[in-house]
Design a protein around this motif. Structure first.
Motif, PDB file in Angstrom:
ATOM      1  N   UNK A 106       0.802  -1.216   0.000  1.00  0.00           N
ATOM      2  CA  UNK A 106       0.000   0.000   0.000  1.00  0.00           C
ATOM      3  C   UNK A 106       0.842   1.278   0.000  1.00  0.00           C
ATOM      4  N   UNK A 107       1.967   1.315   0.701  1.00  0.00           N
ATOM      5  CA  UNK A 107       2.775   2.541   0.742  1.00  0.00           C
ATOM      6  C   UNK A 107       3.312   2.875  -0.649  1.00  0.00           C
ATOM      7  N   UNK A 108       3.791   1.871  -1.343  1.00  0.00           N
ATOM      8  CA  UNK A 108       4.292   2.063  -2.702  1.00  0.00           C
ATOM      9  C   UNK A 108       3.168   2.523  -3.628  1.00  0.00           C
ATOM     10  N   UNK A 109       2.002   1.896  -3.503  1.00  0.00           N
ATOM     11  CA  UNK A 109       0.860   2.282  -4.339  1.00  0.00           C
ATOM     12  C   UNK A 109       0.383   3.695  -4.012  1.00  0.00           C
ATOM     13  N   UNK A 110       0.456   4.089  -2.733  1.00  0.00           N
ATOM     14  CA  UNK A 110       0.037   5.435  -2.357  1.00  0.00           C
ATOM     15  C   UNK A 110       0.951   6.481  -2.985  1.00  0.00           C
ATOM     16  N   UNK A 111       2.248   6.194  -3.009  1.00  0.00           N
ATOM     17  CA  UNK A 111       3.185   7.102  -3.659  1.00  0.00           C
ATOM     18  C   UNK A 111       2.915   7.168  -5.161  1.00  0.00           C
ATOM     19  N   UNK A 164      18.910  13.661   2.713  1.00  0.00           N
ATOM     20  CA  UNK A 164      19.395  14.283   3.944  1.00  0.00           C
ATOM     21  C   UNK A 164      18.296  15.168   4.529  1.00  0.00           C
ATOM     22  N   UNK A 165      18.458  15.543   5.795  1.00  0.00           N
ATOM     23  CA  UNK A 165      17.505  16.421   6.461  1.00  0.00           C
ATOM     24  C   UNK A 165      16.290  15.660   6.973  1.00  0.00           C
ATOM     25  N   UNK A 166      15.248  16.415   7.294  1.00  0.00           N
ATOM     26  CA  UNK A 166      13.989  15.824   7.761  1.00  0.00           C
ATOM     27  C   UNK A 166      13.138  15.403   6.568  1.00  0.00           C
ATOM     28  N   UNK A 167      12.328  14.371   6.768  1.00  0.00           N
ATOM     29  CA  UNK A 167      11.487  13.902   5.668  1.00  0.00           C
ATOM     30  C   UNK A 167      10.437  12.942   6.182  1.00  0.00           C
ATOM     31  N   UNK A 168       9.312  12.934   5.490  1.00  0.00           N
ATOM     32  CA  UNK A 168       8.315  11.871   5.586  1.00  0.00           C
ATOM     33  C   UNK A 168       7.977  11.539   4.139  1.00  0.00           C
ATOM     34  N   UNK A 169       8.673  10.552   3.606  1.00  0.00           N
ATOM     35  CA  UNK A 169       8.676  10.320   2.168  1.00  0.00           C
ATOM     36  C   UNK A 169       8.354   8.873   1.830  1.00  0.00           C
ATOM     37  N   UNK A 170       7.406   8.691   0.907  1.00  0.00           N
ATOM     38  CA  UNK A 170       7.158   7.393   0.301  1.00  0.00           C
ATOM     39  C   UNK A 170       7.442   7.539  -1.188  1.00  0.00           C
ATOM     40  N   UNK A 171       8.259   6.647  -1.732  1.00  0.00           N
ATOM     41  CA  UNK A 171       8.665   6.817  -3.127  1.00  0.00           C
ATOM     42  C   UNK A 171       8.838   5.491  -3.839  1.00  0.00           C
ATOM     43  N   UNK A 172       8.792   5.579  -5.170  1.00  0.00           N
ATOM     44  CA  UNK A 172       9.124   4.466  -6.043  1.00  0.00           C
ATOM     45  C   UNK A 172      10.276   4.886  -6.939  1.00  0.00           C
TER      46      UNK A 172
END
Length: 393
Positions: A106-111, A164-172
């Motif tokens: 689901x995380x990959x699909x959401x991205x 680098x730095x702060x992040x809340x990232x979901x990616x493909x």
């Protein structure tokens, strides 16, 4: 949208002692390649943490990335390119998007559902070249991203994808390696301590092409990088390497999948990690599938973990499926342990303090992966980062 269906028929009641499961008449997926796939997040049920792909992950820490709406705008980038490497943004409907793979969770699909444009990194030319793309300054907003790394036929190059730095990232990240190409991709996670990063890497390797894929995870609160490689054509070769150092309260995870789907393909998977501090956690799952058409396959996967203190946990699960008996070789190994007392004794007998001896052992254990990158400047930087981690140990 691409969807792979699976059978839900149960065997005859009582056959071989089988009975209906309390969750319903569903037969578990028996082959890794048969997992459900879709680019639409709505096709996946909400994540509970009981699913096979999430059962070892702290799902509550990133519920916003699996279920919430994500900002799919362009990410802030720092690039250092070279002649023969083009970096540009492309539209969602570009024909290359979806070439290398499709989300299985689901995380990959959401991205995939939420990204606006994809970043294209295209490598051409037969000379060696290096390009670096660093994502930085992403902040606390849940983000979606999509990157396509394409190596033209017979091209050679190395691409470093950093964070680098702060992040809340979901990616493909899709990696397309053309016929006869030789590509190295290094994914370096040096996020701040509060960062959460979920990444699915999909690679498709063409005829007589080679990919070296290296994952280095040092920073971030929760980092989950899952590389999936499809050896789709004859003579394809992948070397999948990983290095991670998990500190107190840090969760570093990687689920690696290699699908041998053509004759005379080769894969080598080596991941090594160290853990120190209360609540340090690592997860490594390695799946290798040798399909019935993949005669002449040569495959081996291994994971090694070095535990530096009490209160840590390392999960290491290798899996191997073979659908043809005509192979060159296949194997897997996994080990988790503490320091080798004989190594420590050898060093201390030569006047080295116990503390320094321990650092030397860990450094030697981990830098084996760093030294295979092949770029002196990057190797030196990562070695220095490991030294900083070891000072804390």
């Amino acid at each position: 949208m691409t969807v792979a269906t699976q059978s839900t028929a149960m065997p005859t009641a009582g056959q071989h002692g089988l009975v209906a499961h309390s969750d319903g008449p569903v037969v578990p997926v028996q082959t890794r390649s048969e997992r459900f796939r879709s680019v639409d997040v709505a096709d996946f049920a909400p994540v509970t943490g009981r699913e096979h792909e999430w059962k070892l992950s702290p799902v509550a820490a990133f519920a916003d990335l699996t279920s919430g709406e994500l900002d799919g705008a362009r990410l802030d980038l720092e690039t250092a390119g070279a002649e023969g490497v083009a970096v540009e943004w492309i539209a969602r409907d570009d024909a290359r998007i979806g070439t290398a793979g499709t989300p299985e969770e689901r995380a990959s699909a959401n991205a995939w559902t939420n990204f606006g444009e994809a970043l294209l990194i295209r490598v051409t030319g037969e000379d060696e070249k290096i390009a670096t793309v660093t994502r930085t300054g992403l902040g606390a907003t849940p983000r979606a991203a999509h990157t396509v790394i394409e190596a033209a036929p017979n091209s050679r190059g190395l691409v470093v994808l950093g964070g680098t730095g702060s992040a809340r990232l979901s990616e493909n990240v899709e990696v397309i390696v053309g016929e006869g190409a030789n590509l190295t991709v290094v994914s370096v996670q040096e996020w701040d301590d509060d960062a959460v990063h979920l990444a699915s890497h999909f690679a498709r390797i063409g005829r007589d092409a080679k990919l070296k894929h290296i994952v280095v995870s040092l920073g971030g609160k929760v980092v989950r990088v899952n590389p999936s490689t499809h050896l789709a054509e004859q003579g394809g070769d992948v070397e999948a390497l990983g290095l991670y150092f998990s500190d107190a309260g840090q969760h570093l995870e990687q689920q690696v999948y290699v699908h041998h789907d053509a004759p005379n393909t080769r894969s080598r998977v080596t991941y090594k990690g160290a853990l120190q501090g209360e609540g340090a956690r690592s997860v490594w799952i390695g799946d290798v599938l040798i399909g019935n058409a993949a005669v002449g396959t040569d495959s081996y996967e291994q994971n090694r973990n070095l535990v530096l203190s009490d209160g840590t946990r390392a999960d290491s699960i290798p899996n191997l499926e073979i659908e043809t008996g005509d192979i060159a070789g296949a194997g897997h190994a996994s080990a988790t342990g503490r320091f080798d007392d004989e190594q420590l004794f050898y060093l201390m007998a030569r006047g080295i303090t116990e503390e320094e001896a321990r650092r030397l052992v860990v450094r030697g254990f981990l830098t084996e992966i760093v030294q295979q990158i092949g770029v002196a400047e990057l190797e030196e930087r990562l070695t220095a980062a490991l030294e900083a981690e070891l000072q804390g140990a």
